[in-house]
Design an enzyme around this catalytic site. Structure first.
Site, PDB file in Angstrom:
ATOM      1  NE  ARG A   1      18.793 -21.824  17.669  1.00  0.00           N
ATOM      2  CZ  ARG A   1      19.609 -22.283  17.627  1.00  0.00           C
ATOM      3  NH1 ARG A   1      20.753 -22.555  17.504  1.00  0.00           N
ATOM      4  NH2 ARG A   1      19.045 -23.136  18.133  1.00  0.00           N
TER       5      ARG A   1
ATOM      6  CB  SER B   1      11.971 -21.645  18.120  1.00  0.00           C
ATOM      7  OG  SER B   1      11.976 -23.095  19.016  1.00  0.00           O
TER       8      SER B   1
ATOM      9  CD  GLU C   1      15.753 -20.304  16.714  1.00  0.00           C
ATOM     10  OE1 GLU C   1      15.061 -21.238  15.727  1.00  0.00           O
ATOM     11  OE2 GLU C   1      15.780 -19.610  17.304  1.00  0.00           O
TER      12      GLU C   1
END
Length: 294
Positions: free
Chosen positions: A164, A214, A289
Site C-alpha cells: 500500500r 478499507s 489506508e
C-alpha cells in the site's frame, strides 16, 4: 483557451465516494493530459490535490479556500495497447482496465475489476487485492515534476513499491499516465475470474452505503504477525458503532460508511474512536489506508 474547466465555490460531493458534502473555492476539470499539465503549471503557487475516482480519501475540512486547488482527472481516462503494452492515462478506472484487458485477451488484471479507483491512485498506494497488486504490472510511469517543470518517465526498480505504498509519495511529481505489461491471456478465463472476484467482494463488503474502501492498513502485532482489522474491531465492540452519520459497517467492520448525512467531523471522530479502542485493548497502532486531505 485552456484545456480545462474551472468551477468556483462548488461541492466535492460527487467527486468522493464517501459522498461528504464539502466545498472548494476552485475545482479544475482537465479535459486531457495537456490540460492537466496546463493546470498544474497555472496553479503552481497553490496547494494542488488531484482527485481520480475520489475513493480511498478523507477530507478534513468542510470548506477549502483559494489556497487549495482540486484537479479532477475523470475525463483523462484513455487506454490503448501500444507496442505490446497497455498505455493508460491517470484517470482511467481500474475496473475499465480489467474489462479492457479481457477484451484484448490480456491476462493478469482480473483483480482490478471491482477496485473503485484509478490508475493514478493505484500507483500512489500500490492498490491490489488477493495476492495481486498493480506494482506487478508496471513498466513505466510518466509524471509531471513540479520542481523542474518537466515531464519525466520513471522506470520503477524492485524497491519502488511496497505494501500500500510507492515511492511516488516522496517525489515532487503528479502522475500523468503509465505503461503496463500486456501478457497474453484467455478471454473466457479472465471473464470467469472477474465475475468471481466481484461476487466475493459484493458478498463480503458493504454496498448499501457510501464508503471509501478499507479504512486501515493491515496491522501487525509486536512479533510482526499480520492481524485482521475486523477481528480487532469485533473484540472491542466496534461493529455497527455510530457517530452521527458515520458508522462502522455491520457487514464488514473494516469499512466505515456514510449512512446518508455524515459530516467530516463525524468521520474523523469515529476514526479516532476506532484507533483509541484498538490501542487501549491490544496495544496495536492502526494506520489509515485512506489519503487524508488537510
Amino acid at each position: 483557451m485552456t484545456n480545462y474547466f474551472v468551477m468556483k465555490n462548488a461541492s466535492l460531493k460527487r467527486y468522493n465516494t464517501l459522498r461528504l458534502d464539502v466545498t472548494a473555492e476552485d475545482i479544475v476539470i482537465a479535459y486531457s493530459i495537456k490540460g492537466m499539465v496546463e493546470a498544474l503549471r497555472n496553479y503552481a503557487d497553490r496547494k494542488i490535490v488531484v482527485i481520480g475516482n475520489g475513493s480511498n480519501m478523507l477530507f478534513t475540512k468542510e470548506h477549502y479556500g483559494s489556497d487549495t486547488v482540486f484537479i479532477v482527472t475523470s475525463l483523462i481516462g484513455d487506454m490503448e495497447v501500444i507496442d505490446g503494452e497497455i498505455v493508460a492515462e491517470a484517470g482511467a478506472r481500474l475496473n475499465r482496465l480489467a474489462w479492457f484487458s479481457c477484451e484484448q485477451s490480456i491476462g493478469g488484471y482480473e483483480f482490478c475489476e471491482d477496485i473503485p479507483g484509478t490508475i493514478g491512485g493505484a500507483l500512489i498506494m500500490n492498490a491490489g487485492q488477493w495476492q495481486y497488486s498493480i506494482s506487478q504490472y508496471v513498466n513505466w510511469i510518466e509524471v509531471y515534476n513540479y520542481e523542474t517543470d518537466t515531464i519525466d518517465r520513471i522506470v520503477p526498480d524492485e524497491d519502488f513499491f511496497a505494501y500500500r505504498y510507492s515511492r511516488i509519495n516522496e517525489m515532487p511529481v503528479f502522475i500523468l499516465r503509465a505503461g503496463l505489461k500486456a501478457e497474453p491471456g484467455n478471454y473466457n478465463d479472465a471473464l470467469e475470474k472477474m465475475l468471481y472476484y466481484r461476487h466475493e467482494r459484493y458478498v463480503k463488503q458493504p454496498r448499501n452505503y457510501a464508503n471509501a474502501g478499507s479504512v486501515f492498513k493491515r496491522p501487525k502485532d509486536k512479533e510482526g504477525n499480520s492481524l485482521f482489522v475486523w477481528k480487532l474491531f469485533d473484540g472491542v465492540n466496534l461493529r455497527g458503532y455510530r457517530h452521527g452519520g458515520a458508522m462502522v459497517s455491520e457487514k464488514h467492520p473494516g469499512f466505515i460508511v456514510n449512512t446518508g448525512n455524515a459530516t467530516v467531523k463525524d468521520m474523523i471522530e469515529i476514526i479516532q474512536e476506532c484507533i483509541s479502542r484498538v490501542k487501549n485493548e491490544y496495544d496495536v497502532d492502526l494506520e489509515l489506508e485512506w489519503r487524508v486531505i488537510k
